[in-house]
Design a protein around this motif. Structure first.
Motif, PDB file in Angstrom:
ATOM      1  N   UNK A   1      31.943  40.172 -31.366  1.00  0.00           N
ATOM      2  CA  UNK A   1      32.714  40.336 -30.135  1.00  0.00           C
ATOM      3  C   UNK A   1      33.367  41.705 -30.021  1.00  0.00           C
ATOM      4  N   UNK A   2      32.913  42.668 -30.831  1.00  0.00           N
ATOM      5  CA  UNK A   2      33.520  43.996 -30.814  1.00  0.00           C
ATOM      6  C   UNK A   2      32.994  44.744 -29.581  1.00  0.00           C
ATOM      7  N   UNK A   3      33.802  44.762 -28.520  1.00  0.00           N
ATOM      8  CA  UNK A   3      33.302  45.277 -27.251  1.00  0.00           C
ATOM      9  C   UNK A   3      33.036  46.783 -27.267  1.00  0.00           C
ATOM     10  N   UNK A   4      33.832  47.546 -28.000  1.00  0.00           N
ATOM     11  CA  UNK A   4      33.588  48.988 -28.058  1.00  0.00           C
ATOM     12  C   UNK A   4      32.287  49.285 -28.784  1.00  0.00           C
ATOM     13  N   UNK A   5      32.026  48.587 -29.884  1.00  0.00           N
ATOM     14  CA  UNK A   5      30.778  48.797 -30.614  1.00  0.00           C
ATOM     15  C   UNK A   5      29.580  48.427 -29.745  1.00  0.00           C
ATOM     16  N   UNK A   6      29.722  47.359 -28.978  1.00  0.00           N
ATOM     17  CA  UNK A   6      28.649  46.939 -28.085  1.00  0.00           C
ATOM     18  C   UNK A   6      28.374  48.012 -27.028  1.00  0.00           C
ATOM     19  N   UNK A   7      29.444  48.576 -26.476  1.00  0.00           N
ATOM     20  CA  UNK A   7      29.313  49.642 -25.481  1.00  0.00           C
ATOM     21  C   UNK A   7      28.657  50.882 -26.081  1.00  0.00           C
ATOM     22  N   UNK A   8      29.103  51.278 -27.272  1.00  0.00           N
ATOM     23  CA  UNK A   8      28.540  52.475 -27.905  1.00  0.00           C
ATOM     24  C   UNK A   8      27.072  52.278 -28.268  1.00  0.00           C
TER      25      UNK A   8
END
Length: 424
Positions: free
Chosen positions: A64-71
């Motif tokens: 659920x790590x949204x920043x990692x998903x975005x990057x």
């Protein structure tokens, strides 16, 4: 057991429970953040493979790590994997990443895929002119968009602006070097690649590219040899560097060493055209039959290379096979003429980058030498310049018929007929 021992045992037990809780609850957070930090450092250095690995590790620990998903979506887009990028960006949105960043990434994806042929391109240019905080990403996406649209002068101008704004950044110089190399401005490419090597000596390919230019120009061969050797110290399994070193040693009159490095290059990349042709050229006088076999294998890899049928024709002649020699030399004659025409058209499109007819002619030439996908891209680029280009629709219809894409062919054929009826 004494009361003191009981207290000690209780304290030890409590500490063990606390340690377990800390490990189970906090270690994953710490580990995920550590991988994320590595990914960000890699992205700052334009090291996309390392960033992708680190981001995948982050998400394996914390899905659920949204920043990692975005990057990760950004990495996919920056490595031209657009379908994966869209899926990953949707995931980042679902798990709550910041809307402003999501919108920016969508903007970047649009201009990277379609270049100037979208309303988003004007927005990106405005952001660049206003020195947007993410202007490096904006520069990068817009440059790729121009290159995808075969608008080399626009890409070169934007790279000049990027280099001027960030004079200490190596990446825009690397990209400009590639562009200059592609348009045969080799001295300019050397300047950019030398800048990159000074700023980023660990770069995986720039040292080899400098050596390759020396080799192509057939000057500064001693420096080329040193650069290839240094590259191989850093990356021992670089088959292209082995091939370049072999070719350089051959020109320097060191035939035995050249063959040894050519053999290593073939071991590392047995199907690489350059390695196959290099070995064939080095052994042609002593082992013409083997050289002929290697050249045939190279031709199977690259049908559009005019130098291969020339070599095959010469080798067939050496082997006493006049009919085969004639066939190969005729193939060379045709391909050479086609490439000369394509080179002339490439120069013409640089002078008139928005002329759809020139783009159609390049597409026809690309298909003629066997590069069908490239040809279709040129037809699409003609339509990007002028959606009412009847010739481009007709050519795409023919191309899709050959591929069996009947519905797409029908659509373009109908559009071409409609445009024909509307002619004055």
């Amino acid at each position: 057991m004494s009361s003191r021992k009981v207290r000690i045992a209780a304290i030890v037990g409590v500490l063990a429970i606390i340690s377990s809780v800390v490990y189970l609850e906090l270690y994953p957070i710490w580990s995920a953040d550590r991988h994320l930090s590595r990914a960000k450092l890699a992205l700052a250095n334009y090291d996309f493979p390392t960033a992708e690995i680190a981001l995948r590790k982050t998400l394996a620990i914390r899905a659920d790590h949204n920043e990692a998903s975005y990057l990760l979506a950004q990495v996919y887009r920056r490595t031209n994997r657009y379908a994966e990028a869209k899926t990953q960006l949707a995931e980042a949105k679902k798990i709550g990443w910041i809307d402003e960043y999501l919108q920016l990434e969508q903007l970047l994806s649009n201009v990277q895929e379609r270049g100037p042929y979208t309303g988003d391109a004007a927005t990106v240019r405005l952001y660049i002119d206003a020195a947007h905080p993410e202007d490096r990403l904006l520069f990068e996406a817009m440059v790729v968009g121009y290159l995808n649209a075969h608008l080399i002068p626009d890409a070169a101008n934007l790279l000049d602006k990027w280099c001027d704004r960030y004079p200490d950044d190596w990446y825009p110089h690397f990209q400009r070097g590639i562009v200059r190399e592609s348009i045969r401005s080799l001295d300019g490419a050397l300047v950019d690649f030398r800048f990159v090597m000074a700023k980023h000596p660990e770069h995986a390919t720039v040292r080899r590219r400098i050596a390759d230019i020396h080799l192509e120009l057939r000057k500064d061969l001693d420096e080329a040899q040193k650069l290839y050797e240094e590259q191989l110290k850093r990356t021992p399994n670089d088959g292209d560097a082995e091939a370049g070193l072999a070719a350089t040693l051959d020109l320097l009159g060191k035939g035995g060493e050249a063959i040894r490095h050519a053999d290593v290059s073939l071991q590392l990349q047995p199907n690489a055209t350059r390695s196959l042709l290099l070995k064939a050229g080095l052994i042609r006088s002593k082992e013409p039959a083997l050289a002929y076999e290697l050249a045939l294998k190279a031709e199977a890899m690259r049908h559009d290379d005019a130098t291969i049928p020339l070599l095959l024709g010469q080798l067939a002649g050496d082997l006493g096979k006049p009919a085969e020699a004639s066939k190969h030399l005729e193939r060379h004659r045709v391909l050479d003429a086609q490439w000369k025409q394509l080179n002339d058209l490439s120069e013409a499109v640089r002078m008139k980058p928005h002329d759809p007819e020139i783009r159609c002619q390049i597409g026809i030439g690309m298909i003629a030498i066997g590069r069908v996908d490239d040809g279709e891209l040129w037809f699409h680029s003609a339509l990007n310049e002028d959606p009412k280009c009847q010739r481009a629709h007709e050519l795409l219809a023919d191309a899709y018929v050959r591929k069996g894409a009947i519905e797409r062919a029908k659509s373009h054929r109908e559009l071409a007929k409609l445009l024909e009826t509307k002619k004055p």
